[in-house]
Design an enzyme around this catalytic site. Structure first.
Site, short mmCIF file in Angstrom:
data_model
loop_
_atom_site.label_atom_id
_atom_site.label_comp_id
_atom_site.label_asym_id
_atom_site.label_seq_id
_atom_site.Cartn_x
_atom_site.Cartn_y
_atom_site.Cartn_z
N GLY A 216 0.82 -1.21 0.00
CA GLY A 216 0.00 0.00 0.00
C GLY A 216 0.85 1.26 0.00
N ASP B 17 -3.10 -12.53 4.45
CA ASP B 17 -4.51 -12.15 4.35
C ASP B 17 -4.98 -11.68 5.72
OD1 ASP B 17 -7.20 -11.85 3.98
OD2 ASP B 17 -7.59 -13.92 3.39
N TYR C 166 -8.48 -2.30 5.56
CA TYR C 166 -9.56 -2.14 4.60
C TYR C 166 -9.91 -0.67 4.60
CZ TYR C 166 -14.07 -2.95 2.24
OH TYR C 166 -15.12 -2.94 1.36
N THR C 167 -9.60 0.04 3.51
CA THR C 167 -9.73 1.50 3.51
C THR C 167 -10.77 2.02 2.51
OG1 THR C 167 -7.90 1.68 1.92
CG2 THR C 167 -7.36 1.84 4.27
N THR D 280 -7.32 5.77 12.43
CA THR D 280 -7.86 6.80 11.56
C THR D 280 -8.69 7.84 12.30
OG1 THR D 280 -9.43 7.14 9.71
CG2 THR D 280 -9.84 5.27 11.13
N ASP D 281 -8.80 9.02 11.68
CA ASP D 281 -9.68 10.06 12.20
C ASP D 281 -11.15 9.68 12.09
OD1 ASP D 281 -9.30 10.23 9.37
OD2 ASP D 281 -10.19 12.22 9.34
N TYR E 71 -16.66 1.69 8.15
CA TYR E 71 -15.20 1.80 8.17
C TYR E 71 -14.70 2.32 9.51
CZ TYR E 71 -10.59 3.86 7.40
OH TYR E 71 -9.28 4.21 7.54
N TRP F 289 -6.48 11.64 6.31
CA TRP F 289 -6.34 12.11 4.93
C TRP F 289 -4.98 11.72 4.33
CZ3 TRP F 289 -8.78 17.65 4.23
CH2 TRP F 289 -10.05 17.67 4.81
#
Length: 295
Positions: A10, A35, A60-61, A100-101, A124, A153
């Protein structure tokens, strides 16, 4: 020091590979090699590698797609960190979980502190919050064996991200409509990788806070970032003529998943703990664009 890295294929994973310290024995795994939706595979990877740290940069984004694939999103974003934590708790070793935010709902008008409760809006964010909760449950909320680093971001010179998409659209179109009522701050993968490796290096020598916040410095809307990409791209010779960017509202651009309207992270305690200054997002964006690979 041995580090098991997930998500090596990624955009963040590739930045982490490029920035890895010389003293790290890095075992990198891509989606094909490990995986993350398979909890047993995650546990076995830790058993085989016996790492000092697991750096879980894989996730998973696909925010909108997660609304129709909740089981897969939770398996990867909650099940994998839970499995890593369980095995590391059993055999020893530490976990750096990139979060994440989106664990916040964006309803407040000031930056989110590391100690605030999570209030995710969609699948998410909920899956990432569940991963954080699993780590706290297994290690204990203040155990330095598990460190959570939230970011926002994320964009880099490779992979699918807003910066690369906007650069392409500035080349292809005369006008763009970009959401102007969602506020946060970009995080260059180049700076984020430095923050991750500094966390591991310092966390191996001293006790860090169990939750860290990292983004570049300043604040912006998606509209602001899109305008800056056009201007910077033109100044760097990447765009012949920037498109006209028109501000639109979230309501003008409906998506399956709700997004926080305000998700700025308070990074002050993290910058102090890691002894890293924040680079303003516009300068970070310029450095990122200088390294963008040709489409």
């Amino acid at each position: 020091m041995k580090v098991l890295l997930t998500g090596a294929g990624g955009q963040l994973g590739q930045a982490l590979l490029d920035a890895a310290p010389d003293n790290v024995e890095l075992i990198s795994t891509t989606r094909q090699e490990l995986d993350l939706s398979d909890a047993d595979a995650c546990r076995i990877a830790v058993q085989k590698c016996q790492p000092d740290w697991v750096l879980n940069a894989g996730a998973y984004t696909a925010v909108d797609q997660a609304e129709s694939e909740p089981e897969l999103a939770h398996a990867i974003n909650a099940g994998a960190p839970e499995a890593f934590a369980q095995e590391l708790d059993r055999q020893g070793g530490r976990l750096l979980q990139v979060s994440t935010d989106f664990v916040f709902d964006g309803q407040q008008g000031f930056p989110y502190r590391v100690d605030q409760p999570t209030t995710p809006l969609g699948v998410y964010g909920g899956s990432k919050a569940a991963g954080e909760q699993a780590i706290h449950r297994i290690f204990g909320p203040n155990n330095p064996q598990g460190v959570i680093l939230r970011t926002s971001w994320v964009m880099g010179p490779v992979g699918r991200n807003f910066a690369r998409t906007m650069l392409r659209l500035h080349r292809e179109r005369d006008q763009l409509g970009v959401v102007a009522d969602q506020v946060g701050c970009p995080s260059s993968t180049l700076n984020l990788a430095t923050a991750c490796w500094t966390t591991i290096t310092q966390g191996s020598q001293t006790t860090l806070p169990p939750i860290l916040h990292w983004s570049d410095a300043g604040a912006a809307s998606w509209y602001d970032v899109a305008v800056a990409i056009g201007e910077l791209g033109h100044s760097l010779g990447l765009v012949d003529a920037p498109a006209k960017v028109n501000p639109i509202t979230t309501a003008d651009y409906p998506t399956p998943a709700s997004r926080p309207n305000y998700s700025l992270l308070d990074c002050a305690t993290t910058r102090a703990a890691l002894q890293l200054d924040g680079q303003h997002w516009q300068e970070a964006l310029k450095q990122l664009l200088l390294r963008v690979q040709a489409d």
